[in-house]
Design a protein around this motif. Structure first.
Motif, PDB file in Angstrom:
ATOM      1  N   GLY A  68       0.832  -1.208   0.000  1.00  0.00           N
ATOM      2  CA  GLY A  68       0.000   0.000   0.000  1.00  0.00           C
ATOM      3  C   GLY A  68       0.861   1.251   0.000  1.00  0.00           C
ATOM      4  N   SER A  69       0.296   2.336  -0.570  1.00  0.00           N
ATOM      5  CA  SER A  69       1.124   3.525  -0.770  1.00  0.00           C
ATOM      6  C   SER A  69       1.463   4.232   0.549  1.00  0.00           C
ATOM      7  CB  SER A  69       0.433   4.487  -1.727  1.00  0.00           C
ATOM      8  OG  SER A  69      -0.803   4.836  -1.197  1.00  0.00           O
ATOM      9  N   LEU A  70       0.604   4.121   1.543  1.00  0.00           N
ATOM     10  CA  LEU A  70       0.891   4.799   2.814  1.00  0.00           C
ATOM     11  C   LEU A  70       2.186   4.263   3.412  1.00  0.00           C
ATOM     12  CD1 LEU A  70      -2.467   5.218   4.738  1.00  0.00           C
ATOM     13  CD2 LEU A  70      -0.918   6.968   3.854  1.00  0.00           C
ATOM     14  N   TYR A  71       2.283   2.953   3.386  1.00  0.00           N
ATOM     15  CA  TYR A  71       3.458   2.293   3.935  1.00  0.00           C
ATOM     16  C   TYR A  71       4.695   2.645   3.103  1.00  0.00           C
ATOM     17  CZ  TYR A  71       6.450  -1.440   5.615  1.00  0.00           C
ATOM     18  OH  TYR A  71       7.492  -2.146   6.140  1.00  0.00           O
ATOM     19  N   ALA A  72       4.535   2.613   1.766  1.00  0.00           N
ATOM     20  CA  ALA A  72       5.653   2.930   0.866  1.00  0.00           C
ATOM     21  C   ALA A  72       6.122   4.376   1.081  1.00  0.00           C
ATOM     22  CB  ALA A  72       5.226   2.710  -0.576  1.00  0.00           C
ATOM     23  N   ASN A  73       5.163   5.271   1.247  1.00  0.00           N
ATOM     24  CA  ASN A  73       5.514   6.680   1.476  1.00  0.00           C
ATOM     25  C   ASN A  73       6.311   6.848   2.763  1.00  0.00           C
ATOM     26  OD1 ASN A  73       4.074   7.152  -0.749  1.00  0.00           O
ATOM     27  ND2 ASN A  73       2.337   8.162   0.243  1.00  0.00           N
ATOM     28  N   GLU A  74       5.902   6.110   3.743  1.00  0.00           N
ATOM     29  CA  GLU A  74       6.573   6.159   5.044  1.00  0.00           C
ATOM     30  C   GLU A  74       8.033   5.712   4.888  1.00  0.00           C
ATOM     31  OE1 GLU A  74       5.838   6.936   9.130  1.00  0.00           O
ATOM     32  OE2 GLU A  74       4.439   7.061   7.475  1.00  0.00           O
ATOM     33  N   VAL A  75       8.236   4.684   4.060  1.00  0.00           N
ATOM     34  CA  VAL A  75       9.597   4.175   3.834  1.00  0.00           C
ATOM     35  C   VAL A  75      10.451   5.259   3.165  1.00  0.00           C
ATOM     36  CG1 VAL A  75      10.958   2.515   2.495  1.00  0.00           C
ATOM     37  CG2 VAL A  75       8.944   1.752   3.734  1.00  0.00           C
ATOM     38  N   LEU A  76       9.870   5.912   2.122  1.00  0.00           N
ATOM     39  CA  LEU A  76      10.615   6.956   1.413  1.00  0.00           C
ATOM     40  C   LEU A  76      11.000   8.075   2.368  1.00  0.00           C
ATOM     41  CD1 LEU A  76       8.561   7.150  -1.891  1.00  0.00           C
ATOM     42  CD2 LEU A  76      10.847   6.205  -1.594  1.00  0.00           C
ATOM     43  N   SER A  77      10.052   8.427   3.201  1.00  0.00           N
ATOM     44  CA  SER A  77      10.299   9.504   4.138  1.00  0.00           C
ATOM     45  C   SER A  77      11.388   9.096   5.144  1.00  0.00           C
ATOM     46  CB  SER A  77       8.976   9.819   4.822  1.00  0.00           C
ATOM     47  OG  SER A  77       9.164  10.747   5.786  1.00  0.00           O
ATOM     48  N   SER A  78      11.373   7.829   5.562  1.00  0.00           N
ATOM     49  CA  SER A  78      12.391   7.434   6.542  1.00  0.00           C
ATOM     50  C   SER A  78      13.776   7.349   5.895  1.00  0.00           C
ATOM     51  CB  SER A  78      12.008   6.131   7.254  1.00  0.00           C
ATOM     52  OG  SER A  78      12.000   5.091   6.338  1.00  0.00           O
ATOM     53  N   VAL A 107      22.657  11.300   8.651  1.00  0.00           N
ATOM     54  CA  VAL A 107      24.087  11.027   8.422  1.00  0.00           C
ATOM     55  C   VAL A 107      24.833  12.334   8.124  1.00  0.00           C
ATOM     56  CG1 VAL A 107      25.753   9.813   6.953  1.00  0.00           C
ATOM     57  CG2 VAL A 107      23.570   8.744   7.507  1.00  0.00           C
ATOM     58  N   ASN A 108      24.232  13.155   7.265  1.00  0.00           N
ATOM     59  CA  ASN A 108      24.890  14.412   6.915  1.00  0.00           C
ATOM     60  C   ASN A 108      23.819  15.450   6.557  1.00  0.00           C
ATOM     61  OD1 ASN A 108      26.237  16.517   5.695  1.00  0.00           O
ATOM     62  ND2 ASN A 108      27.731  15.199   4.673  1.00  0.00           N
ATOM     63  N   LYS A 109      23.656  16.384   7.456  1.00  0.00           N
ATOM     64  CA  LYS A 109      22.580  17.389   7.289  1.00  0.00           C
ATOM     65  C   LYS A 109      22.776  18.265   6.062  1.00  0.00           C
ATOM     66  CE  LYS A 109      21.830  20.078  10.869  1.00  0.00           C
ATOM     67  NZ  LYS A 109      22.207  19.847  12.244  1.00  0.00           N
ATOM     68  N   LYS A 110      24.044  18.393   5.627  1.00  0.00           N
ATOM     69  CA  LYS A 110      24.329  19.311   4.523  1.00  0.00           C
ATOM     70  C   LYS A 110      24.097  18.678   3.149  1.00  0.00           C
ATOM     71  CE  LYS A 110      26.193  22.702   7.014  1.00  0.00           C
ATOM     72  NZ  LYS A 110      25.437  23.885   7.287  1.00  0.00           N
ATOM     73  N   ARG A 158      14.795   9.471   3.592  1.00  0.00           N
ATOM     74  CA  ARG A 158      15.245  10.869   3.578  1.00  0.00           C
ATOM     75  C   ARG A 158      15.750  11.283   4.964  1.00  0.00           C
ATOM     76  NH1 ARG A 158      13.379  14.922   6.412  1.00  0.00           N
ATOM     77  NH2 ARG A 158      11.261  14.203   6.068  1.00  0.00           N
ATOM     78  N   LYS A 159      15.004  10.895   5.977  1.00  0.00           N
ATOM     79  CA  LYS A 159      15.403  11.261   7.344  1.00  0.00           C
ATOM     80  C   LYS A 159      16.743  10.625   7.698  1.00  0.00           C
ATOM     81  CE  LYS A 159      10.813  11.780   9.219  1.00  0.00           C
ATOM     82  NZ  LYS A 159       9.770  10.854   9.659  1.00  0.00           N
ATOM     83  N   PHE A 160      16.911   9.373   7.273  1.00  0.00           N
ATOM     84  CA  PHE A 160      18.164   8.676   7.567  1.00  0.00           C
ATOM     85  C   PHE A 160      19.337   9.429   6.932  1.00  0.00           C
ATOM     86  CE2 PHE A 160      21.278   5.926   5.493  1.00  0.00           C
ATOM     87  CZ  PHE A 160      21.986   5.526   6.610  1.00  0.00           C
ATOM     88  N   PHE A 187      21.066  -0.274   4.491  1.00  0.00           N
ATOM     89  CA  PHE A 187      20.205  -1.132   3.667  1.00  0.00           C
ATOM     90  C   PHE A 187      20.515  -2.620   3.845  1.00  0.00           C
ATOM     91  CE2 PHE A 187      19.117   2.891   1.867  1.00  0.00           C
ATOM     92  CZ  PHE A 187      17.816   2.743   1.441  1.00  0.00           C
ATOM     93  N   SER A 188      21.548  -2.913   4.630  1.00  0.00           N
ATOM     94  CA  SER A 188      21.814  -4.333   4.884  1.00  0.00           C
ATOM     95  C   SER A 188      20.891  -4.840   5.995  1.00  0.00           C
ATOM     96  CB  SER A 188      23.280  -4.549   5.249  1.00  0.00           C
ATOM     97  OG  SER A 188      23.539  -3.858   6.449  1.00  0.00           O
ATOM     98  N   SER A 189      20.282  -3.915   6.728  1.00  0.00           N
ATOM     99  CA  SER A 189      19.298  -4.367   7.721  1.00  0.00           C
ATOM    100  C   SER A 189      17.906  -3.869   7.314  1.00  0.00           C
ATOM    101  CB  SER A 189      19.681  -3.873   9.108  1.00  0.00           C
ATOM    102  OG  SER A 189      19.843  -2.490   9.071  1.00  0.00           O
ATOM    103  N   SER A 190      16.927  -4.333   8.062  1.00  0.00           N
ATOM    104  CA  SER A 190      15.561  -4.073   7.592  1.00  0.00           C
ATOM    105  C   SER A 190      15.042  -2.689   8.006  1.00  0.00           C
ATOM    106  CB  SER A 190      14.630  -5.144   8.137  1.00  0.00           C
ATOM    107  OG  SER A 190      14.719  -5.106   9.537  1.00  0.00           O
ATOM    108  N   PHE A 191      14.034  -2.241   7.293  1.00  0.00           N
ATOM    109  CA  PHE A 191      13.334  -1.006   7.640  1.00  0.00           C
ATOM    110  C   PHE A 191      12.083  -1.387   8.420  1.00  0.00           C
ATOM    111  CE2 PHE A 191      16.082   0.744   4.544  1.00  0.00           C
ATOM    112  CZ  PHE A 191      16.140   2.105   4.813  1.00  0.00           C
TER     113      PHE A 191
END
Ligand code: C2E
Ligand code: MG
Ligand code: MG
Length: 647
Positions: free
Chosen positions: A281-291, A299-302, A293-295, A334-338
């Motif tokens: 479902g797209s809600l779940y997929a969107n959440e993954v994309l957002s996480s 790592v590097n705010k700049k 970006r946050k990740f 990406f070697s571990s799960s989301f």
């Protein structure tokens, strides 16, 4: 406060009505706060617009303050009023200049090193000097005492200069906009002229009724108008992931000359994201994309993070260390799960990283690389691939070849045909020839078709080349009646434009017997577009045009496909002449196959006596190769034919 306000609004005491200006100031301060608190794409245009907003706020503040100080000259030394008025006029000139700079940047031109830029800045600088030395010469304005401690404002003889300079800036903006109208978005042109019209109204009203302070409200309206039409920071942010979107990416790339472009790229795609989207479902997929970006931000705010397609991220970093650190962090992550909501999933990504050290010389090459080349690259066995300097050079060369090809086709020079004789073993003569294209260019020198044809095919130029080749070869056939059959290579990469009718038209124009033309089609094309190939062959075949299957044995040969298509010649690739046991077996079976189908064979690339003998033993009908002749220019071919007693 109440007292202060009443003092300001007592009619008769005040020189001007502050009310509108005060409202504008409050509004502008709110806009500045909102603008700077939002996530913004860090282009020069956005930064410049921030400067515009602050300058307008300062201008309005100075306007209010100068009137207030004049009204209170009995209490506050007049020097302050004079200084603030000077600042006001300077900031007005500066704002008109900013309008010019904003348009300049918006269409992606660099202000640096442009002679026109210096021309526009010179009058503004001179005028600013005159403004700031006004206390010495009072050329722009002065204050006249009209009662004890009461002063009135009076224009100086050079006041008109302000209008002239502001006008000059506006006129140069308009000229610039007209010159570059093609690269300007229609919206931007519309905004520009609306802003100018608004300013003109304010100027005219101010000229006749100076006590009405209208600049503030007009400037505020203009700023709001620009924000809602062309400069809304939210438009450049992807709603789902909150990374910058493709529009922002394209703009950043387009403005690379005005930006201090970052060179360290990471591009990655999430594998089978569409399927993943459907399954969870797209809600779940969107959440993954957002996480994701946050990740990355963690790592590097700049890092500049762009989400350019549904599941493709492009990251730009400041240096190699940051890039390597980010690649390592992503690899680890990406070697571990989301874990999103109640689900936990492992995502596979394909990642490229590279340094753009001048490989992209213009904006198109950049876009082309990310949108066309990257998706077609092979990952082999690794999902994390560094594109080295050599690869980037290759990209640059391919890009240059494409540009040169376009230029050659446009200017009709640099491309020409050569002809290679093919020996007819049974009749012991040269009656067949193959036409081969050549590219010779001042910058790149000689470029072989094996290099430039695939580039043409992947960049939409193949059809143009086909038409060029057919035109040249038909003209050649018309000039050389002694030439029996000419084999012509065609790409037909864009079958969808229905090339057969155009092909027929060209053949007819040159008044050449279609039976003398044998079009060579590669396996790749026949396998990729089986139906279109069939249609194309039927369309031209009815007029007598023949067809040869080129490079048989070089790719994965789809023999079943071959048999169903009406080819009259099979051309065996030169790789079949290699000295290897398995290849020899394949060579023999290919020869037997065509023999039993009754299709004559041309063997390509025969260079030696032994290869010639082998071909003859196998009873191959036609032999092509350096053993007899290299491909020749038309005049050399004519000499060859005379020497071989054909002409
Ligand atoms: P192809 O159609 O298989 O052409 C035969 C290639 O083998 C030609 O290379 C020719 O010069 C080369 N050749 C001929 N005899 C020998 C030999 O004895 N030894 C060796 N080592 N090579 C030999 P060329 O001209 O570089 O063309 C390469 C390929 O580029 C062609 O392969 C064809 O696929 C494509 N091409 C050439 N001209 C055109 C054209 O006008 N249009 C299109 N679409 N493709 C073309
Ligand atoms: Mg060929
Ligand atoms: Mg071939």
């Amino acid at each position: 406060m109440a007292e202060l306000l009443t003092t300001w609004f007592i009619p008769g005491k005040m020189h001007c009505n502050y009310f509108l200006e005060l409202c504008s100031l409050v509004f502008m301060v709110a806009i500045v706060i909102a603008y700077y608190s939002r996530k913004k794409f860090p282009t020069a245009v956005f930064k410049l617009f921030g400067v515009c907003l602050i300058s307008v706020t300062i201008t309005i503040s100075c306007d209010i303050l100068s009137c207030y100080l004049l009204d209170n000259a009995d209490r506050i030394p007049l020097f302050w009023c004079e200084a603030i008025t000077e600042l006001l006029y300077f900031s007005q000139i500066f704002c008109s200049y900013l309008l010019f700079a904003y348009i300049f940047y918006s269409i992606g031109k660099t202000l640096r090193f442009e002679p026109r830029y210096y021309l526009t800045i010179v009058p503004s600088v001179i005028c600013s000097v005159i403004i700031f030395t006004n206390c010495l010469h009072h050329g722009i304005f002065r204050f006249v005492e009209i009662g004890s401690g009461v002063y009135d404002f009076e224009y100086g003889p050079a006041y008109f200069l302000l209008y002239v300079i502001a006008g000059l800036n506006v006129v140069s903006t308009v000229i610039y906009a007209i010159t570059f109208r093609k690269s300007m978005h229609v919206k931007l042109i519309f905004v520009l002229f609306t802003v100018i019209a608004l300013l003109l109204v304010a100027i005219i009203i101010h000229l006749f009724q100076p006590e009405h302070l209208l600049y503030g409200i007009v400037y505020t309206m203009a700023m709001v108008f620009i924000i809602i039409t062309v400069n809304d920071p939210d438009e450049k942010v992807d709603r789902i992931s909150k990374a910058f979107n493709n529009e922002a990416f394209v703009e950043y790339i387009n403005n690379q000359r005005t930006e201090r472009q970052r060179k360290h790229f990471i591009v990655f795609d999430i594998e089978s994201f569409g399927m993943f989207n459907e399954k969870f479902g797209s809600l779940y997929a969107n959440e993954v994309l957002s996480s994701i970006r946050k990740f990355i931000e963690g790592v590097n705010k700049k890092t500049y993070i762009f989400k350019t397609h549904s599941s493709r991220f492009v990251l730009m970093l400041r240096n190699r260390e940051e890039q390597l650190q980010m690649v390592a962090a992503i690899r680890h992550r990406f070697s571990s799960s989301f874990n999103v909501k109640d689900k936990s999933i492992i995502l596979t990504i394909n990642l490229f990283y590279f340094e753009n050290n001048g490989a992209f010389k213009n904006t198109d090459s950049y876009k082309d690389f990310v949108t066309r080349t990257l998706p077609t690259l092979n990952f082999n066995d690794s999902n994390f691939v560094e594109l080295d300097a050599k690869f980037m050079e290759r990209i640059n060369r391919d890009r240059r070849i494409k540009e040169i090809l376009e230029q050659c086709l446009r200017e009709k020079r640099g491309l020409y045909m050569v002809y290679q004789p093919i020996y007819d073993v049974n009749n012991k003569e040269f009656n067949h020839f193959e036409a081969l294209i050549r590219l010779d260019n001042d910058e790149l020198g000689f470029v072989g078709p094996a290099e430039f044809i695939p580039i043409a095919e992947s960049s939409g130029l193949a059809n143009e080349i086909d038409y060029f080749v057919l035109n040249e070869t038909c003209a050649f056939l018309a000039r050389n009646p002694q030439v029996g059959i000419l084999e012509v290579n065609i790409s037909c990469a864009e079958f969808f434009n229905n090339p057969s009718s155009r092909f027929l038209k060209i053949i007819k124009e040159h008044n050449v017997d279609p039976k003398r033309i044998c079009l060579e089609i590669t396996e790749t094309i026949a396998v990729k577009y089986p139906e279109k190939t069939k249609e194309f062959m039927a369309d031209l075949g009815q007029y007598g045009v023949q067809f040869a299957m080129d490079d048989f044995g070089s790719g994965y040969s789809n023999i079943a496909r071959f048999i169903t298509l009406p080819f009259s010649i099979a051309k065996l690739d030169k790789t079949l002449l290699e000295e290897s046991k398995n290849i020899k077996i394949f060579f023999d079976s290919a020869v037997n196959l065509f023999k039993s189908l009754g299709i004559p064979i041309v063997i390509e690339g025969v260079e030696t006596e032994t290869q010639l003998a082998t071909s003859k033993t196998k009873k191959i009908e036609f032999i092509q190769g350096y053993y007899f002749s290299k491909p020749l220019k038309e005049e050399d071919l004519q000499k060859f034919l005379v020497a071989n007693k054909i002409a």
